[in-house]
Design a protein around this motif. Structure first.
Motif, PDB file in Angstrom:
ATOM      1  N   ARG A  44       1.172  -0.970   0.068  1.00 45.34           N
ATOM      2  CA  ARG A  44       0.247  -0.208   0.362  1.00 45.34           C
ATOM      3  C   ARG A  44       0.562   1.123   0.137  1.00 45.34           C
ATOM      4  O   ARG A  44       0.633   1.863   0.012  1.00 45.34           O
ATOM      5  N   CYS A  45       2.330   0.990   0.045  1.00 44.31           N
ATOM      6  CA  CYS A  45       2.702   2.722  -0.380  1.00 44.31           C
ATOM      7  C   CYS A  45       3.113   3.090  -1.392  1.00 44.31           C
ATOM      8  O   CYS A  45       2.698   2.587  -2.838  1.00 44.31           O
ATOM      9  N   ILE A  46       2.503   4.190  -1.379  1.00 42.57           N
ATOM     10  CA  ILE A  46       2.816   4.592  -2.712  1.00 42.57           C
ATOM     11  C   ILE A  46       4.050   5.714  -2.786  1.00 42.57           C
ATOM     12  O   ILE A  46       3.710   6.801  -3.521  1.00 42.57           O
ATOM     13  N   GLN A  47       4.608   5.429  -2.464  1.00 38.86           N
ATOM     14  CA  GLN A  47       6.378   6.004  -2.462  1.00 38.86           C
ATOM     15  C   GLN A  47       6.342   7.723  -1.625  1.00 38.86           C
ATOM     16  O   GLN A  47       6.801   8.539  -2.842  1.00 38.86           O
ATOM     17  N   CYS A  48       5.087   8.157  -1.099  1.00 40.06           N
ATOM     18  CA  CYS A  48       5.560   9.308  -0.618  1.00 40.06           C
ATOM     19  C   CYS A  48       6.809   9.891   0.213  1.00 40.06           C
ATOM     20  O   CYS A  48       7.325  10.885  -0.763  1.00 40.06           O
ATOM     21  N   GLY A  49       7.261   9.427   0.575  1.00 42.57           N
ATOM     22  CA  GLY A  49       8.341   9.351   1.234  1.00 42.57           C
ATOM     23  C   GLY A  49       8.834  10.259   2.133  1.00 42.57           C
ATOM     24  O   GLY A  49       9.650  10.553   3.091  1.00 42.57           O
ATOM     25  N   ARG A  50       7.208  10.320   2.642  1.00 47.32           N
ATOM     26  CA  ARG A  50       7.224  10.880   4.533  1.00 47.32           C
ATOM     27  C   ARG A  50       7.730  10.807   5.234  1.00 47.32           C
ATOM     28  O   ARG A  50       8.817  10.846   6.185  1.00 47.32           O
ATOM     29  N   CYS A  51       7.517   9.008   5.444  1.00 50.67           N
ATOM     30  CA  CYS A  51       7.991   8.403   6.645  1.00 50.67           C
ATOM     31  C   CYS A  51       9.176   8.637   6.116  1.00 50.67           C
ATOM     32  O   CYS A  51      10.247   8.346   7.070  1.00 50.67           O
ATOM     33  N   VAL A  52      10.685   8.319   5.423  1.00 47.25           N
ATOM     34  CA  VAL A  52      11.588   8.770   5.176  1.00 47.25           C
ATOM     35  C   VAL A  52      12.270  10.111   4.866  1.00 47.25           C
ATOM     36  O   VAL A  52      13.584  10.045   6.334  1.00 47.25           O
ATOM     37  N   LYS A  94      11.242   0.644  -3.183  1.00 46.54           N
ATOM     38  CA  LYS A  94      11.022   0.205  -1.674  1.00 46.54           C
ATOM     39  C   LYS A  94      11.316   1.254  -0.981  1.00 46.54           C
ATOM     40  O   LYS A  94      12.849   1.352  -0.835  1.00 46.54           O
ATOM     41  N   ILE A  95      10.959   1.457   0.574  1.00 46.67           N
ATOM     42  CA  ILE A  95      11.294   1.889   1.585  1.00 46.67           C
ATOM     43  C   ILE A  95      12.382   0.940   2.167  1.00 46.67           C
ATOM     44  O   ILE A  95      11.846  -0.547   2.594  1.00 46.67           O
ATOM     45  N   VAL A  96      13.489   1.225   2.511  1.00 48.81           N
ATOM     46  CA  VAL A  96      14.377   0.467   3.075  1.00 48.81           C
ATOM     47  C   VAL A  96      15.120   0.777   4.237  1.00 48.81           C
ATOM     48  O   VAL A  96      15.137   1.639   4.391  1.00 48.81           O
ATOM     49  N   GLY A 119      -2.705   3.382   4.396  1.00 44.81           N
ATOM     50  CA  GLY A 119      -1.648   1.855   5.283  1.00 44.81           C
ATOM     51  C   GLY A 119      -0.662   1.367   5.059  1.00 44.81           C
ATOM     52  O   GLY A 119      -0.658  -0.036   5.186  1.00 44.81           O
ATOM     53  N   ALA A 120       0.104   1.962   4.585  1.00 46.42           N
ATOM     54  CA  ALA A 120       1.805   1.270   4.610  1.00 46.42           C
ATOM     55  C   ALA A 120       2.282   0.972   5.786  1.00 46.42           C
ATOM     56  O   ALA A 120       2.861   0.088   5.800  1.00 46.42           O
ATOM     57  N   LEU A 121       1.846   2.057   6.954  1.00 45.71           N
ATOM     58  CA  LEU A 121       2.731   1.645   8.232  1.00 45.71           C
ATOM     59  C   LEU A 121       1.704   1.935   9.633  1.00 45.71           C
ATOM     60  O   LEU A 121       0.969   2.745   9.714  1.00 45.71           O
TER      61      LEU A 121
HETATM   62  S1  SF4 Z   1       5.318   3.654   3.673  1.00 44.08           S
HETATM   63 FE1  SF4 Z   1       6.602   5.738   4.109  1.00 44.08          FE
HETATM   64  S2  SF4 Z   1       6.654   6.377   1.764  1.00 44.08           S
HETATM   65 FE2  SF4 Z   1       5.073   5.077   1.671  1.00 44.08          FE
HETATM   66  S3  SF4 Z   1       3.286   5.501   2.087  1.00 44.08           S
HETATM   67 FE3  SF4 Z   1       3.809   5.640   3.805  1.00 44.08          FE
HETATM   68  S4  SF4 Z   1       4.919   7.698   3.997  1.00 44.08           S
HETATM   69 FE4  SF4 Z   1       4.547   7.564   2.049  1.00 44.08          FE
END
Ligand code: SF4
Ligand code: SF4
Ligand code: SF4
Lengths: 540, 377
Positions: free
Chosen positions: B172-180, B202-204, B229-231
């Motif tokens: 479900r990750c959309i690669q937005c990069g907010r988590c990074v 992938k976020i690694v 809903g990725a995290l």
């Molecule tokens: S896991 Fe990170 S990159 Fe993926 S949707 Fe959530 S915040 Fe964005």
């Protein structure tokens, strides 16, 4: 925090947490910031990575925050006064100090100058093990900034010389004129959520709320008036660390312990346990059946923070609301309610409608809290001193003058730690906390995930020492001091410095404080939990 | 207001401060420009491009979060061109991986097969764990977008559940990069980054290890900022839907930082903790203890009744009995040995109000100054 109070007139954090991000240089010592104050450590890390602030870390262990340091000094345990005097020696000799600030805002500079004169970088190197050129570089870095913030924690205070260490930090900051300004200050980081509040409210043997001295008859008169009673004692009471020996000697007959677990957190536990057993009567009021509660004659169930209305004062003197979210289990009550009920039964009626009513009384008798109402802190807390309802609170202390008037330099000589290593006990032991646990673990150990991350006690040792004693990572070892012994798993770690091992103090099963030394700082009464001599061997 | 420091958005002349982006100016004036990757307290990256706007004279749409306001700009935030661009971005995101909210427009068997596949991956027969609390879903409703089978992409990375706190659902990750950004710029824990940039990104953590074997300290900042809903908090996943809970603001009970938190309450249980954004001292950040360490509140080991020790064992007692006993004992010892034979240790854990009462009780009732707390320890 007797050291800061002596230097400045107030023992609290001089600046705010947000302020740290504005410092040009930050000096951290005796604080494993990323593990013990994680969110606060982000302010430091952001200052370094986003604003290019400079960071000096002084700590023997390779703790995480050292990764961000421009200068990392690794002193021998218990030699803080020496390296601090050394830094001041360099700063004065190279004329890097703020002469105007020293002249206008402080006193006793000459005495300081004379004492630190003896601490040349070379002399300091022999005491602390810090290379002379590193000490010089750190001194120049600190003194060369526009403003500098000092952060410290138990690694500075838990020594027999703890008060001297703190005074030395105060000396250093005053010398550079880093007080009363944004991004400056000397900032003790409080370990527990409401240490600041417990002190502010008079949970100390020598002061009422707002640090009003119990041995001042005028203060006693005023409190008698406010409380509608007579004969308040003007004799300074016993410190926690004095109560235990008095219990042992039979002078203290009954003890009422609220929400503390001295049977894991106290130094020289073997002795503490015997002393407590010697009491005629022990009441423990807590949320769990702790090691200490087991010894009690009566155990009273209290609400936890999620079941309470009230306030906490955080490490930056900010009074913030606590709100009830859920109902308490069973018959658990507010700590204040229980005490009021007992008081009334003993003949002095105490009763309040709710926590806010108590705050209203606090405001009347505590000048520094007089302006703090629940209404005003509904959304954002207030920093004391806040003397009236129009006052915006005080973010930075000592702006135009120190609380005591002028800042007082203390000329301090170096005294070595109370306990030395020898042939029999060749290693130093230091104790501390881990990220995943809190104090004696009574709360954090109820979360499985935290236990999974940090399941048990361990002895952290350098690879070199492990090899020297032919011990392997993962094996169970016996650690003995002159007071007791425990067993724990050995963990070879890059964090450790040779000659010193580290044990977290959270775990009752391998209570590090069975080993530690109860020798006290003569002023603060804080025990030397950070240095003691031990030996290691394979557990049979 | 002079022309030197104004721009025009949707026909309104608005002033700006040097350094402000188009997005800053719009938000200041309550003009709703949607964002996904934009994270307060971090440098704008402009990667998701949901915030694009039309700037007169520019031949491409501009990411408003990363474009500084320049005097005289004329900007449209919801023009046809802008809306078309946003729809395409949303559609691509929705069509990737396992976005099985109802917004995914499929017909017949295909839909059923997809749901079954996702439910297997989720190990649940419910829709996405953040259904109803997802910024992508909100945007899909707002712009009336559903996924397109033609655009569907698979995400080749399996879910990571091997740590106690956080479920990482790459599907479900959309690669937005907010988590990074949250991890590197806000908390500065430096645990995660974009990986496999040339292929399926992938976020690694570290070189693609599970979080538990990386530098991750489980502060949960990444979970808090993930717009989809990725995290997700492991404990709350599928157990807590936001409309079933009440949020109570309070102060963390662990260290002296005093982070401002919300306790999320469902049926008299604290089921989740989040940080209060826009409030000092923590701006929404927390650490592992504050965010994940509150199980003790509802532990079955909590003390529930007063206990009195008799012949070495505790027995339950009523409050009246216990309080009478304590009051009598303390009174007796006070009369016999004097006030200074009594002492009280108050606590750095309890409130100010309670500490005040504890010292008042010791001084006014017991008549001694033998009161202290163990926090120096
Ligand atoms: S896991 Fe990170 S990159 Fe993926 S949707 Fe959530 S915040 Fe964005
Ligand atoms: S939990 Fe914290 S440290 Fe771990 S990846 Fe997320 S933001 Fe980084
Ligand atoms: S969340 Fe962590 S850093 Fe914040 S107050 Fe709680 S224990 Fe301290």
């Amino acid at each position: 925090m007797a050291g800061l109070a002596a230097a400045f007139g107030s023992g609290a954090m001089t600046n705010t947490i947000a302020d740290i991000e504005e410092a040009d240089v930050i000096l951290i010592t005796g604080s494993n910031t990323t593990e013990n104050h994680p969110v606060l450590s982000s302010f430091v890390k952001r200052a370094v990575t986003h604003r290019e602030a400079k960071l000096i870390v002084v700590d023997p262990r390779r703790i995480k925050i050292t990764q961000f340091a421009n200068q990392w000094l690794r002193p021998n345990l218990g030699t803080d006064v020496a390296w601090l005097n050394g830094m001041m020696h360099v700063i004065i000799n190279e004329n890097l100090y703020d002469a105007e600030f020293v002249e206008k805002r402080t006193e006793e500079f000459d005495a300081l100058r004379e004492t630190v004169d003896k601490f040349s970088p070379e002399t300091v190197e022999t005491i602390t093990g810090i290379p002379a050129e590193d000490l010089q570089a750190a001194a120049r870095l600190y003194a060369g900034a526009k403003t500098g913030s000092i952060l410290y924690c138990m690694g500075i205070t838990q020594h027999t010389s703890g008060t001297d260490n703190v005074k030395s930090l105060a000396n250093l900051a005053m010398l550079c004129g880093y007080l009363g300004v944004r991004g400056g200050g000397v900032n003790p980081l409080r370990g527990q959520n409401n240490v600041q509040g417990a002190c502010d409210m008079g949970g100390l043997p020598n002061v009422y709320s707002g640090y009003q001295a119990v041995d001042n008859p005028d203060v006693a008169k005023r409190m008698e008036g406010a409380w509608g009673i007579e004969n308040l004692s003007t004799k300074i009471g016993l410190k926690a660390t004095e109560m235990i020996p008095k219990a042992h000697d039979g002078e203290l007959k009954a003890l009422y312990i609220i929400g503390e677990n001295p049977l894991v957190s106290d130094p020289d536990l073997n002795h503490a346990e015997k002393s407590i057993a010697n009491l005629d009567f022990l009441v423990v009021q807590d949320i769990f059946m702790t090691e200490t509660a087991r010894l009690a004659d009566v155990v009273l169930p209290a609400r936890c923070f999620a079941e309470k209305d009230g306030t906490f004062s955080n490490t930056e003197r900010k009074v913030q609301r606590v709100r009830k979210a859920v109902e308490p289990p069973g018959e658990a009550k507010y700590d204040w309610e229980i005490l009021c009920d007992i008081s009334s039964r003993m003949g002095y009626a105490m009763s309040y409608a709710n926590s806010e009513a108590i705050m209203e009384e606090i405001r009347k008798v505590t000048p520094s809290y007089a302006g703090i109402t629940y209404g005003r802190i509904e959304n954002e807390g207030l920093h004391w001193p806040c003397p009236n309802e129009e006052h915006p609170g005080t973010q930075i202390l000592h702006r135009d003058q120190f609380t005591r008037g002028k800042g007082l330099f203390h000329a301090i000589d170096y005294t070595p730690p109370a306990e030395k290593t020898d042939d029999e006990y060749p290693l130093y032991l230091t104790t501390g906390r881990l990220l995943y646990h809190y104090h004696t673990g009574t709360m954090t150990m109820k979360t499985e995930g935290l236990n999974e991350r940090a399941p048990e006690s361990f002895v952290e040792i350098s690879a070199e020492d492990a090899e020297g004693y032919s011990l392997k990572s993962g094996e169970i070892v016996k650690i003995a001091s002159r007071r007791g012994e425990i067993t724990a798993r050995l963990k070879v770690s890059g964090k450790a410095v040779s000659g010193t091992v580290f044990i977290p103090f959270h775990f009752a099963a391998a209570a590090a404080n069975k080993l530690t030394n109860a020798a006290l700082d003569p002023v603060s009464g804080i025990p030397e939990l950070k240095v003691c001599a031990v030996k290691l061997s394979k557990a049979a | 207001m002079t022309a030197e420091n104004t721009i025009m958005i949707n026909g309104n002349t608005l002033s700006f401060e040097p350094g402000e982006t188009i997005l800053d100016v719009a938000r200041k004036n309550s003009i709703d420009v949607p964002t996904l990757c934009h994270l307060k307290r971090a440098n704008p990256t402009g990667v998701c491009r949901i915030c694009v706007v039309e700037v007169e004279g520019a031949h491409k749409l501009q990411a408003s979060c990363a474009t500084p306001a320049v005097a005289g700009m004329v900007i449209l935030t919801e023009s046809n061109k802008v809306i078309e661009a946003r729809k395409l971005i949303i559609q691509l995101m929705l069509s990737s991986g396992n976005h099985n909210c109802a917004i995914r427009g499929h017909a017949g068997d295909d839909w059923t097969a997809f749901q079954l596949q996702v439910q297997k991956s989720d190990d649940s027969d419910e829709l996405c764990p953040v259904w109803g609390d997802c910024q992508l879903q909100d945007l899909a409703y707002r712009y009336q977008v559903s996924s397109d089978p033609m655009l569907e992409t698979q995400i080749p990375y399996p879910m990571e559940t091997v740590n106690p706190f956080i479920v990482r659902d790459f599907s479900r990750c959309i690669q937005c990069g907010r988590c990074v950004q949250a991890c590197n710029e806000v908390q500065v824990n430096l645990a995660i980054d974009f990986g496999y940039k040339s292929g399926a990104t992938k976020i690694v953590a570290a070189d693609d290890k599970p979080l538990k074997d990386s530098d991750c300290v489980f502060c949960g900042e990444c979970v808090a900022v993930c717009p989809v809903g990725a995290l997700v908090e492991k404990d709350a996943r599928y157990k807590v839907r936001p409309w079933e809970t009440q949020k109570v603001r309070t102060t963390c009970t662990y260290c002296g930082v005093g982070c401002q938190i919300y306790l999320h309450v469902k049926d008299n249980q604290v089921v989740k903790v989040t940080g209060v954004e826009d409030a000092l001292p923590n701006h929404g950040s927390l650490c592992v203890k504050g965010r994940f360490g509150n199980d003790f509140i509802h532990s079955p080991e909590r003390l529930q009744t007063p206990l009195i020790k008799e012949n070495g064992n505790f027995r339950e007692a009523s409050w009246d009995e216990a309080l009478d006993l304590v009051a009598n004992k303390f009174s007796r010892i006070k009369n016999e040995y004097g006030s200074d034979s009594l002492g009280l240790l108050t606590s750095a854990r309890i409130t100010n109000e309670e500490n005040y009462i504890a010292q008042k009780f010791t001084r006014a009732t017991l008549k001694t100054n033998n009161v202290d707390h163990c926090a120096r320890l």
